[in-house]
Design an enzyme around this catalytic site. Structure first.
Site, PDB file in Angstrom:
ATOM      1  N   SER A   1       0.832  -1.195   0.000  1.00  0.00           N
ATOM      2  CA  SER A   1       0.000   0.000   0.000  1.00  0.00           C
ATOM      3  C   SER A   1       0.875   1.257   0.000  1.00  0.00           C
ATOM      4  CB  SER A   1      -0.965  -0.040   1.191  1.00  0.00           C
ATOM      5  OG  SER A   1      -2.007   0.886   1.025  1.00  0.00           O
TER       6      SER A   1
ATOM      7  N   ASP B   1      -5.826  -3.273  -2.808  1.00  0.00           N
ATOM      8  CA  ASP B   1      -4.794  -2.904  -1.847  1.00  0.00           C
ATOM      9  C   ASP B   1      -4.124  -4.113  -1.181  1.00  0.00           C
ATOM     10  OD1 ASP B   1      -3.839  -1.965   0.969  1.00  0.00           O
ATOM     11  OD2 ASP B   1      -4.209  -0.110  -0.122  1.00  0.00           O
TER      12      ASP B   1
END
Length: 288
Positions: free
Chosen positions: A47, A171
């Site tokens: 991320s 993500d």
């Protein structure tokens, strides 16, 4: 916090976790590591840690810290997550899945990353994303760099899934929020864990409706991280750098567009990590 045996032997890895705007803390930690003369042989990230990690892997020196500060300034000034409430709702109505376009973030990455592929990086770098079709983690290790980082940063509901070679990714924090286990699997013996500060915070039962999801997510992310630390093989050391701030999870975590606290977060993490490295004797360990 350190686990395992004395640092400074074998491959040194920087592990950068996810956490949105709180990822500014990792910039302060990186500054402390650079000042201590610690250079990685390997960088893994997820991320926002994939953004920070990719920049470090291009040039793991003081220059990387300067570039990262510029990236975070641009994140604030250019409004990667800009748009009025009506504009965001309009995007959601149109797409049915997310509030923001990924293009502002793509433009920022293309502007600040001096290379375009994993193979051009100064040191090995990997980032993780969550495959929708396989419901599994996927590690990007080669090929186009920006697309891989975008996939790792595709926060559900905020940004669209990223399609690469016919597969769709969200993500990386969904499957691996602080990927210590990956660094171990790749042969790291000294690991510096850079995180956004959530693991510094005490967890308590939720007292408000919005805290229920936050606490549930924290349990999931911390469980795997704690399991990775507990399973460190003999001879492997993990230094979990402090973020310099510990507060209970709350509504502030939902303010993903608020960059006003970035300079203070960088400064606190830098001070705390610098002090930790000095106290623990880790400063200078793991240098190339």
């Amino acid at each position: 916090m350190a686990s395992g045996t004395a640092a400074g032997r074998g491959r040194t890895a920087f592990v950068l976790g996810g956490g949105g705007v709180m990822g500014a803390a990792e910039v302060g930690m990186l500054q402390a590591l650079v000042e201590a003369g610690i250079r990685p042989d390997l960088v893994v990230g997820t991320s926002v840690g994939a953004i920070n990690g990719a920049l470090v892997a291009t040039d793991p020196t003081a220059g990387a810290v300067s570039r990262l500060r510029a990236v975070w300034e641009d994140l604030a000034e250019r409004g990667v997550f800009a748009g009025s409430v009506l504009a965001r709702l309009g995007t959601l109505v149109r797409t049915r899945t997310h509030l923001h376009s990924r293009e502002p973030l793509r433009e920022l990455l293309e502007e600040h990353l001096p290379v375009r592929t994993f193979g051009e990086l100064a040191i090995p770098f990997q980032c993780v994303a969550s495959s929708i079709e396989r419901a599994a983690e996927h590690w990007f290790t080669d090929g186009p760099l920006v697309d891989a980082v975008l996939a790792s940063c595709a926060v559900p509901g905020l940004l669209p899934a990223v399609e690469i070679d016919g597969e769709h990714y969200l993500d990386g924090g969904l499957v691996h929020s602080i990927p210590v286990g990956r660094a171990v699997a790749l042969g790291a013996e000294t690991i510096y864990v850079l995180h956004v500060g959530r693991i510094d915070r005490p967890l308590r039962p939720p007292a408000r409706p919005w805290e229920v999801g936050l606490v549930a997510f924290e349990i999931a992310r911390r469980h795997r991280f704690a399991a990775d630390l507990a399973a460190l093989p003999p001879g492997v050391t993990a230094h979990v750098l402090p973020s310099g701030g510990a507060a209970a999870p709350g509504a502030g975590d939902l303010r993903y567009r608020d960059f006003s606290g970035v300079p203070a977060r960088i400064a606190r993490a830098h001070s705390a990590a610098r002090d930790y490295l000095g106290r623990s004797g880790a400063a200078g360990a793991g240098t190339a």
